[in-house]
Design a protein around this motif. Sequence first.
Motif, PDB file in Angstrom:
ATOM      1  N   LEU A 327       0.820  -1.211   0.000  1.00  0.00           N
ATOM      2  CA  LEU A 327       0.000   0.000   0.000  1.00  0.00           C
ATOM      3  C   LEU A 327       0.856   1.264   0.000  1.00  0.00           C
ATOM      4  N   GLY A 328       2.122   1.142   0.379  1.00  0.00           N
ATOM      5  CA  GLY A 328       3.007   2.298   0.391  1.00  0.00           C
ATOM      6  C   GLY A 328       3.616   2.618  -0.949  1.00  0.00           C
ATOM      7  N   LEU A 329       3.434   1.754  -1.950  1.00  0.00           N
ATOM      8  CA  LEU A 329       3.955   2.044  -3.282  1.00  0.00           C
ATOM      9  C   LEU A 329       3.224   3.239  -3.868  1.00  0.00           C
ATOM     10  N   GLU A 330       3.962   4.134  -4.468  1.00  0.00           N
ATOM     11  CA  GLU A 330       3.373   5.359  -4.986  1.00  0.00           C
ATOM     12  C   GLU A 330       3.661   5.516  -6.473  1.00  0.00           C
ATOM     13  N   ARG A 331       2.738   6.145  -7.149  1.00  0.00           N
ATOM     14  CA  ARG A 331       2.931   6.540  -8.538  1.00  0.00           C
ATOM     15  C   ARG A 331       3.911   7.714  -8.579  1.00  0.00           C
ATOM     16  N   THR A 332       4.666   7.824  -9.667  1.00  0.00           N
ATOM     17  CA  THR A 332       5.687   8.855  -9.749  1.00  0.00           C
ATOM     18  C   THR A 332       5.096  10.252  -9.817  1.00  0.00           C
ATOM     19  N   ALA A 333       3.831  10.338 -10.234  1.00  0.00           N
ATOM     20  CA  ALA A 333       3.241  11.673 -10.371  1.00  0.00           C
ATOM     21  C   ALA A 333       3.111  12.341  -9.014  1.00  0.00           C
ATOM     22  N   SER A 334       3.366  13.635  -8.974  1.00  0.00           N
ATOM     23  CA  SER A 334       3.235  14.379  -7.726  1.00  0.00           C
ATOM     24  C   SER A 334       1.962  15.210  -7.676  1.00  0.00           C
ATOM     25  N   ALA A 335       1.413  15.521  -8.832  1.00  0.00           N
ATOM     26  CA  ALA A 335       0.209  16.358  -8.853  1.00  0.00           C
ATOM     27  C   ALA A 335      -0.915  15.696  -9.625  1.00  0.00           C
ATOM     28  N   ALA A 336      -0.892  14.371  -9.684  1.00  0.00           N
ATOM     29  CA  ALA A 336      -1.877  13.674 -10.500  1.00  0.00           C
ATOM     30  C   ALA A 336      -3.274  13.760  -9.938  1.00  0.00           C
ATOM     31  N   ASP A 337      -3.378  13.977  -8.652  1.00  0.00           N
ATOM     32  CA  ASP A 337      -4.703  14.010  -8.037  1.00  0.00           C
ATOM     33  C   ASP A 337      -5.183  15.427  -7.771  1.00  0.00           C
ATOM     34  N   ALA A 338      -4.522  16.402  -8.354  1.00  0.00           N
ATOM     35  CA  ALA A 338      -4.910  17.791  -8.108  1.00  0.00           C
ATOM     36  C   ALA A 338      -6.273  18.071  -8.720  1.00  0.00           C
ATOM     37  N   ASP A 339      -7.043  18.905  -8.006  1.00  0.00           N
ATOM     38  CA  ASP A 339      -8.349  19.277  -8.515  1.00  0.00           C
ATOM     39  C   ASP A 339      -8.201  20.343  -9.602  1.00  0.00           C
ATOM     40  N   GLY A 340      -9.247  20.492 -10.377  1.00  0.00           N
ATOM     41  CA  GLY A 340      -9.225  21.507 -11.415  1.00  0.00           C
ATOM     42  C   GLY A 340      -9.539  20.898 -12.764  1.00  0.00           C
ATOM     43  N   PRO A 341      -9.752  21.747 -13.772  1.00  0.00           N
ATOM     44  CA  PRO A 341     -10.083  21.243 -15.109  1.00  0.00           C
ATOM     45  C   PRO A 341      -8.912  20.491 -15.724  1.00  0.00           C
ATOM     46  N   VAL A 342      -9.228  19.451 -16.473  1.00  0.00           N
ATOM     47  CA  VAL A 342      -8.208  18.659 -17.146  1.00  0.00           C
ATOM     48  C   VAL A 342      -7.977  19.240 -18.534  1.00  0.00           C
ATOM     49  N   PRO A 343      -6.734  19.587 -18.895  1.00  0.00           N
ATOM     50  CA  PRO A 343      -6.468  20.145 -20.221  1.00  0.00           C
ATOM     51  C   PRO A 343      -6.715  19.112 -21.308  1.00  0.00           C
ATOM     52  N   ALA A 344      -6.934  19.598 -22.518  1.00  0.00           N
ATOM     53  CA  ALA A 344      -7.163  18.713 -23.653  1.00  0.00           C
ATOM     54  C   ALA A 344      -5.907  17.895 -23.928  1.00  0.00           C
ATOM     55  N   LEU A 345      -6.072  16.582 -23.999  1.00  0.00           N
ATOM     56  CA  LEU A 345      -4.935  15.686 -24.213  1.00  0.00           C
ATOM     57  C   LEU A 345      -4.955  15.205 -25.650  1.00  0.00           C
ATOM     58  N   LYS A 346      -4.435  16.039 -26.547  1.00  0.00           N
ATOM     59  CA  LYS A 346      -4.347  15.703 -27.968  1.00  0.00           C
ATOM     60  C   LYS A 346      -3.060  16.282 -28.517  1.00  0.00           C
ATOM     61  N   GLY A 347      -2.515  15.587 -29.503  1.00  0.00           N
ATOM     62  CA  GLY A 347      -1.310  16.093 -30.140  1.00  0.00           C
ATOM     63  C   GLY A 347      -0.206  15.052 -30.137  1.00  0.00           C
ATOM     64  N   ASP A 348       1.035  15.519 -30.316  1.00  0.00           N
ATOM     65  CA  ASP A 348       2.186  14.624 -30.369  1.00  0.00           C
ATOM     66  C   ASP A 348       2.440  13.992 -29.009  1.00  0.00           C
ATOM     67  N   LEU A 349       2.885  12.740 -29.047  1.00  0.00           N
ATOM     68  CA  LEU A 349       3.284  12.028 -27.838  1.00  0.00           C
ATOM     69  C   LEU A 349       4.806  12.054 -27.777  1.00  0.00           C
ATOM     70  N   TYR A 350       5.351  12.647 -26.700  1.00  0.00           N
ATOM     71  CA  TYR A 350       6.798  12.858 -26.640  1.00  0.00           C
ATOM     72  C   TYR A 350       7.331  12.458 -25.274  1.00  0.00           C
ATOM     73  N   ASP A 351       8.439  11.711 -25.286  1.00  0.00           N
ATOM     74  CA  ASP A 351       9.109  11.302 -24.054  1.00  0.00           C
ATOM     75  C   ASP A 351      10.461  11.997 -23.973  1.00  0.00           C
ATOM     76  N   PRO A 352      10.621  12.997 -23.096  1.00  0.00           N
ATOM     77  CA  PRO A 352      11.901  13.712 -23.009  1.00  0.00           C
ATOM     78  C   PRO A 352      13.053  12.817 -22.561  1.00  0.00           C
ATOM     79  N   ALA A 353      12.771  11.794 -21.771  1.00  0.00           N
ATOM     80  CA  ALA A 353      13.853  10.960 -21.253  1.00  0.00           C
ATOM     81  C   ALA A 353      14.553  10.186 -22.356  1.00  0.00           C
ATOM     82  N   SER A 354      13.798   9.684 -23.326  1.00  0.00           N
ATOM     83  CA  SER A 354      14.386   8.896 -24.416  1.00  0.00           C
ATOM     84  C   SER A 354      14.486   9.670 -25.722  1.00  0.00           C
ATOM     85  N   GLY A 355      13.786  10.805 -25.822  1.00  0.00           N
ATOM     86  CA  GLY A 355      13.765  11.549 -27.066  1.00  0.00           C
ATOM     87  C   GLY A 355      12.802  10.988 -28.092  1.00  0.00           C
TER      88      GLY A 355
END
Length: 601
Positions: A327-355
């Motif tokens: 139960l102590g395992l956590e997702r890496t996201a720090s603000a994933a549960d923040a309240d507020g409107p969700v921005p539109a998720l459309k467009g290019d998919l990009y991973d900065p870590a691998s390029g």
Amino acid sequence: MQIRDLPYADPGRPDVRSGPLFLLWLGRRQLGGQVRAMLWGTLHMASVALFPLAVGMAVQAVIDGSQARLAAAGALMLLLGALTALGDTMLHRAAVTNWILVAARVQQLLARKTAELGSALTRRVAAGEVVAVSTGDVEKIGWFVESLSRFASAAFTTVVVCAALVVHQPALGTVVAVGVPVLALAVLPLLPPAAERADEQREKAGRATELASDTVAGLRVLRGIGGEELFLSRYRQASQEVRQAAVRSARMWALIAAVQVVLPGLLLIAVVWYGVTLAQDGRIGMGELVTVYGVVTFLLFPLRQFEEIAMAYSFSRPSAQRAARVLGLERTASAADADGPVPALKGDLYDPASGLLAPAGRLTAVVCGDPDAAGRLAERLGGHAADAPAGTPSVLLGGVALDEVPLDAARAAVLVQDKDPVLLSGTLAELLDVPSSGDVTAEAALAAAQCEDVLVSLARASADSAGDPARARITERGRSLSGGQRQRLALARSLVTDPEALVLDEPTSAVDSHTEARIADGVRTLRQGRTTVVFSSSPLLLDRADRVAFLRDGRVTATGTHGELLRADPVYRAVVTRRTDEEPDIRLAKPDEREPAEESA
């Protein structure tokens, strides 16, 4: 809260810093139920404790020839009997309710954590441990919480009875008041080795469970290569180790039980011997001696509760520790549960870590020589790789960090199908009844995944489907199907979902080349205008991709079409064609570069 109110609307946020703190948190969450059980337990034990008093009154009344006191003693016995029955019944009801409620709370917490982490859970925790936590450990945690209220009522009643004995009969009462705590604490030195042996048994049982799960999951393959006897012999050995550990653990607990029988018996003998001496000297009456004897006999009952709480804690502490670790395992996201409107998720998919960049609306193929690295990157593209190293930048979809949006929104936008998807038991219609955009029908998805033969096979194999493939039942994990059939049904399920971005990890590794080519064409057509990323080294898939990215050491080193990379990058060519740099590639070499033997041929 009552059982009829389950499931919990919110099981709460547990204290997972340690196993004991997790148990304490569970106890506080059920404080009302614990108090009710303790009150009923106190009524039950007080009634039992007072029964020797009524017997002593009856004995003394017979000696004195008093019928009135004998009748009063009989009436008191009837009353105490009724109260004992009432208290015992309600105590059992309240204690079992506490057990069920705490088990339901822990299971809901585990289910919520499993849904949060997804497939990353089994990469961070062994599958056998997950099974042990969700089954046996939940039962042991419930046992401790259920026995806690009985222990509290037993401890309270014991203190009151010992104090009353000291006041009523100081000589005998002092002997009992000193002896009972000694008996309760006598088993403490035996508890640590008993707990160690119990931990060893559970550890071996967890490994045996994991081995059995792996053997059952791969039974079809094992039979194909004749390896089932090897794995069965390994399981027999693991099972024998569990049995031996269980016997060693049982011996220690038997020793503890023996101590709890021998020492109270010695106390009882001492009290009777001393009481008879006092009666012969005329310092106490026979009725008082009978009362003290009965009270000491009663005190053996609370001592069993002390033994039970010690056993329950010894078993539940490591179970709670394992549950707290999961139960102590956590997702890496720090603000994933923040309240507020969700921005539109459309467009290019990009991973900065691998390029890695997957342009919107295009089919991008990714070639990676390390299958494990490919699986980790696929999970990271979904925005929910719980085992990503600290400081890893978030994947972006249309410029929006997936780690900064709620988990449900990230998973709705980007669907990741790993290389070993799970098919739940049920009908085909239930399998394909998943949240979706509604733009892709089940028929279109099945056709794109080339499932025609799978539908025919399901319709023939199911006796109660009346020839309708949608009503045909799929067994647990799809074990009645071949690997290729399971893979294609899982692909159809992903296509029905129709997410904004679809990530497929080796979606055609278990099918033949002709089927693979048709699947590649079907996916490309059905996903037109949607972002699709396919991890594969199959030339048939790579040739149909709009863009191919080649990864080495976790970074994109080359991009282009399949043909361009074959001609320009020898390492890419070696990975895709399974050739070393020393082996000639006749298809790619120019006529004047071929060896003389090839030209003469």
